[in-house]
Design a protein around this motif. Structure first.
Motif, PDB file in Angstrom:
ATOM      1  N   CYS A  87      -0.559   8.407 -11.075  1.00 30.17           N
ATOM      2  CA  CYS A  87      -0.993   8.159 -12.452  1.00 30.17           C
ATOM      3  C   CYS A  87      -2.179   7.195 -12.533  1.00 30.17           C
ATOM      4  N   HIS A  88      -2.150   6.138 -11.723  1.00 31.93           N
ATOM      5  CA  HIS A  88      -3.184   5.104 -11.819  1.00 31.93           C
ATOM      6  C   HIS A  88      -4.356   5.351 -10.880  1.00 31.93           C
ATOM      7  N   ARG A  89      -4.312   6.422 -10.113  1.00 34.89           N
ATOM      8  CA  ARG A  89      -5.361   6.858  -9.204  1.00 34.89           C
ATOM      9  C   ARG A  89      -5.455   5.991  -7.953  1.00 34.89           C
ATOM     10  N   TYR A  90      -6.120   6.534  -6.936  1.00 33.85           N
ATOM     11  CA  TYR A  90      -6.155   5.917  -5.602  1.00 33.85           C
ATOM     12  C   TYR A  90      -6.726   4.505  -5.620  1.00 33.85           C
ATOM     13  N   ASN A  91      -7.642   4.238  -6.583  1.00 32.44           N
ATOM     14  CA  ASN A  91      -8.289   2.930  -6.632  1.00 32.44           C
ATOM     15  C   ASN A  91      -7.848   2.096  -7.833  1.00 32.44           C
ATOM     16  N   ALA A  92      -6.743   2.490  -8.453  1.00 34.09           N
ATOM     17  CA  ALA A  92      -6.176   1.773  -9.607  1.00 34.09           C
ATOM     18  C   ALA A  92      -7.118   1.750 -10.799  1.00 34.09           C
ATOM     19  N   SER A  93      -7.975   2.767 -10.903  1.00 38.75           N
ATOM     20  CA  SER A  93      -8.943   2.828 -11.998  1.00 38.75           C
ATOM     21  C   SER A  93      -8.373   3.476 -13.256  1.00 38.75           C
ATOM     22  N   GLY A  94      -7.138   3.971 -13.179  1.00 42.93           N
ATOM     23  CA  GLY A  94      -6.496   4.550 -14.356  1.00 42.93           C
ATOM     24  C   GLY A  94      -6.869   6.004 -14.588  1.00 42.93           C
ATOM     25  N   GLU A  95      -6.156   6.629 -15.525  1.00 42.21           N
ATOM     26  CA  GLU A  95      -6.391   8.041 -15.832  1.00 42.21           C
ATOM     27  C   GLU A  95      -6.023   8.318 -17.288  1.00 42.21           C
ATOM     28  N   MET A  96      -7.026   8.642 -18.095  1.00 41.24           N
ATOM     29  CA  MET A  96      -6.799   8.876 -19.515  1.00 41.24           C
ATOM     30  C   MET A  96      -5.825  10.025 -19.752  1.00 41.24           C
ATOM     31  N   ALA A  97      -5.892  11.068 -18.922  1.00 44.57           N
ATOM     32  CA  ALA A  97      -5.026  12.237 -19.108  1.00 44.57           C
ATOM     33  C   ALA A  97      -3.551  11.867 -19.039  1.00 44.57           C
ATOM     34  N   PHE A  98      -3.232  10.824 -18.287  1.00 43.21           N
ATOM     35  CA  PHE A  98      -1.851  10.379 -18.150  1.00 43.21           C
ATOM     36  C   PHE A  98      -1.543   9.154 -19.011  1.00 43.21           C
ATOM     37  N   GLY A  99      -2.538   8.664 -19.736  1.00 39.61           N
ATOM     38  CA  GLY A  99      -2.337   7.448 -20.524  1.00 39.61           C
ATOM     39  C   GLY A  99      -2.156   6.221 -19.653  1.00 39.61           C
ATOM     40  N   SER A 100      -2.670   6.287 -18.414  1.00 35.83           N
ATOM     41  CA  SER A 100      -2.480   5.200 -17.453  1.00 35.83           C
ATOM     42  C   SER A 100      -3.700   4.294 -17.427  1.00 35.83           C
ATOM     43  N   PRO A 101      -3.543   3.006 -17.704  1.00 38.83           N
ATOM     44  CA  PRO A 101      -4.689   2.104 -17.777  1.00 38.83           C
ATOM     45  C   PRO A 101      -5.208   1.725 -16.393  1.00 38.83           C
ATOM     46  N   PRO A 102      -6.458   1.286 -16.317  1.00 34.49           N
ATOM     47  CA  PRO A 102      -6.927   0.704 -15.063  1.00 34.49           C
ATOM     48  C   PRO A 102      -6.186  -0.597 -14.794  1.00 34.49           C
ATOM     49  N   LEU A 103      -5.851  -0.819 -13.547  1.00 32.37           N
ATOM     50  CA  LEU A 103      -5.167  -2.051 -13.156  1.00 32.37           C
ATOM     51  C   LEU A 103      -6.160  -3.064 -12.596  1.00 32.37           C
ATOM     52  N   LEU A 104      -7.361  -2.612 -12.294  1.00 32.24           N
ATOM     53  CA  LEU A 104      -8.403  -3.507 -11.810  1.00 32.24           C
ATOM     54  C   LEU A 104      -8.781  -4.497 -12.904  1.00 32.24           C
ATOM     55  N   GLY A 105      -8.997  -5.745 -12.504  1.00 25.52           N
ATOM     56  CA  GLY A 105      -9.374  -6.765 -13.470  1.00 25.52           C
ATOM     57  C   GLY A 105      -8.195  -7.501 -14.070  1.00 25.52           C
ATOM     58  N   ARG A 106      -7.012  -6.920 -13.979  1.00 34.01           N
ATOM     59  CA  ARG A 106      -5.830  -7.601 -14.509  1.00 34.01           C
ATOM     60  C   ARG A 106      -5.349  -8.629 -13.493  1.00 34.01           C
ATOM     61  N   GLN A 107      -4.905  -9.762 -13.968  1.00 36.77           N
ATOM     62  CA  GLN A 107      -4.421 -10.819 -13.082  1.00 36.77           C
ATOM     63  C   GLN A 107      -3.111 -10.393 -12.416  1.00 36.77           C
ATOM     64  N   GLY A 108      -2.922 -10.883 -11.189  1.00 34.93           N
ATOM     65  CA  GLY A 108      -1.696 -10.541 -10.467  1.00 34.93           C
ATOM     66  C   GLY A 108      -0.453 -10.977 -11.206  1.00 34.93           C
ATOM     67  N   TRP A 109      -0.474 -12.194 -11.766  1.00 34.54           N
ATOM     68  CA  TRP A 109       0.704 -12.682 -12.484  1.00 34.54           C
ATOM     69  C   TRP A 109       0.976 -11.833 -13.723  1.00 34.54           C
ATOM     70  N   TYR A 110      -0.098 -11.293 -14.345  1.00 36.55           N
ATOM     71  CA  TYR A 110       0.103 -10.453 -15.533  1.00 36.55           C
ATOM     72  C   TYR A 110       0.741  -9.115 -15.144  1.00 36.55           C
ATOM     73  N   LEU A 111       0.233  -8.496 -14.076  1.00 37.92           N
ATOM     74  CA  LEU A 111       0.824  -7.233 -13.631  1.00 37.92           C
ATOM     75  C   LEU A 111       2.296  -7.422 -13.282  1.00 37.92           C
ATOM     76  N   MET A 118       0.839  -1.202   0.000  1.00 38.85           N
ATOM     77  CA  MET A 118       0.000   0.000   0.000  1.00 38.85           C
ATOM     78  C   MET A 118       0.875   1.254   0.000  1.00 38.85           C
ATOM     79  N   ARG A 119       1.923   1.244   0.812  1.00 35.99           N
ATOM     80  CA  ARG A 119       2.828   2.399   0.861  1.00 35.99           C
ATOM     81  C   ARG A 119       3.476   2.644  -0.497  1.00 35.99           C
ATOM     82  N   LEU A 120       3.948   1.578  -1.123  1.00 35.96           N
ATOM     83  CA  LEU A 120       4.586   1.697  -2.429  1.00 35.96           C
ATOM     84  C   LEU A 120       3.603   2.215  -3.474  1.00 35.96           C
ATOM     85  N   PHE A 121       2.405   1.669  -3.450  1.00 37.18           N
ATOM     86  CA  PHE A 121       1.401   2.090  -4.435  1.00 37.18           C
ATOM     87  C   PHE A 121       1.055   3.562  -4.267  1.00 37.18           C
TER      88      PHE A 121
END
Length: 251
Positions: free
Chosen positions: A150-174, A140-143
């Motif tokens: 860039c990825h926002r407090y809830n990992a939902s991503g931000e188009m303005a920064f070109g940052s994708p949502p991380l929700l829904g992605r598998q842990g091994w993929y991340l 949590m501290r690192l995040f």
């Protein structure tokens, strides 16, 4: 005519002079299509690797893409088509994706991108969600220090920064993508501006395997309850928002 993707990849790697060490254990078969509706294109071309519900497949190292915003999916298709991704034969999954992206016509890409965005989010469960030997508090501290801007407090991503949502992605993929950024398999093309940011972050701020596990494990906790309804999941994603907290305080 059916195209065996792994065979196609081997041919392309052979032409490029690269050597593929091992093929994936499950061989997907992709059927070319002249369809123009997104659903048909997805089920014909994409589902063999990404799953019929867009849930991804661990055996192919393919990510869950269901519900990904159209702006991000379209950007990645463009990156694959223009060589910013998939140019490294040492990264066979991206290399194959680049080949497929170049086969689809622009109007087909537009249609399938729109379909992907409308697909319900597939929340990771089991092995796709579990990260062994992780310190969630440290994650949590690192995040919050290194990812949230860039990825926002809830990992939902931000188009303005070109940052994708991380929700829904598998842990091994991340974890795999962080390693690819750190080792230069992704994000090193001179025109990949957003990729370059991730290369810098992973090299300067993800110092070792433990830190990588910690931050990925924390991101997994931001996913909603997989057993909840779609409405409940949407609400859970918003929980903890500093904006929601401010509204509550003002009531």
């Amino acid at each position: 005519m059916k195209i065996n993707c792994c065979h196609l990849m081997l041919v392309l790697l052979s032409i490029s002079g690269a050597v593929l060490q091992a093929a994936d254990p499950v061989v997907p078969v992709v059927t070319p299509t002249t369809a123009t509706d997104g659903k048909t294109i997805f089920q014909t071309v994409c589902a063999q690797c990404h799953g019929v519900s867009g849930e991804g497949k661990e055996e192919l190292k393919s990510p869950s893409i269901a519900g990904m915003p159209s702006w991000y999916v379209h950007t990645q298709f463009t990156n694959f088509r223009e060589g910013r991704r998939g140019h490294d034969a040492a990264d066979p999954q991206s290399f194959m994706m680049a080949t497929i992206a170049k086969v689809l016509q622009p109007e087909q890409i537009k249609a399938v991108v729109s379909h992907v965005e409308k697909m319900p989010l597939v929340v990771p469960t089991g092995k796709a969600r579990d990260v062994a030997d992780a310190n969630l508090a440290e994650g949590m501290r690192l995040f919050q220090e290194r990812c949230m801007e860039c990825h926002r407090y809830n990992a939902s991503g931000e188009m303005a920064f070109g940052s994708p949502p991380l929700l829904g992605r598998q842990g091994w993929y991340l974890a795999d993508q962080l390693k690819k950024f750190k080792t230069g398999k992704r994000g090193t093309h001179k025109n990949d501006v957003n990729g370059a940011k991730m290369v810098q972050i992973t090299n300067f701020f993800i110092e070792d395997e433990q830190m990588l596990r910690d931050v990925v494990a924390y991101i997994m906790t931001l996913n909603p309850d997989p057993n909840a309804s779609k409405e409940q999941q949407d609400k859970q994603i918003l929980e903890g928002s500093p904006f929601e907290a401010k509204k509550t305080a003002q009531r």
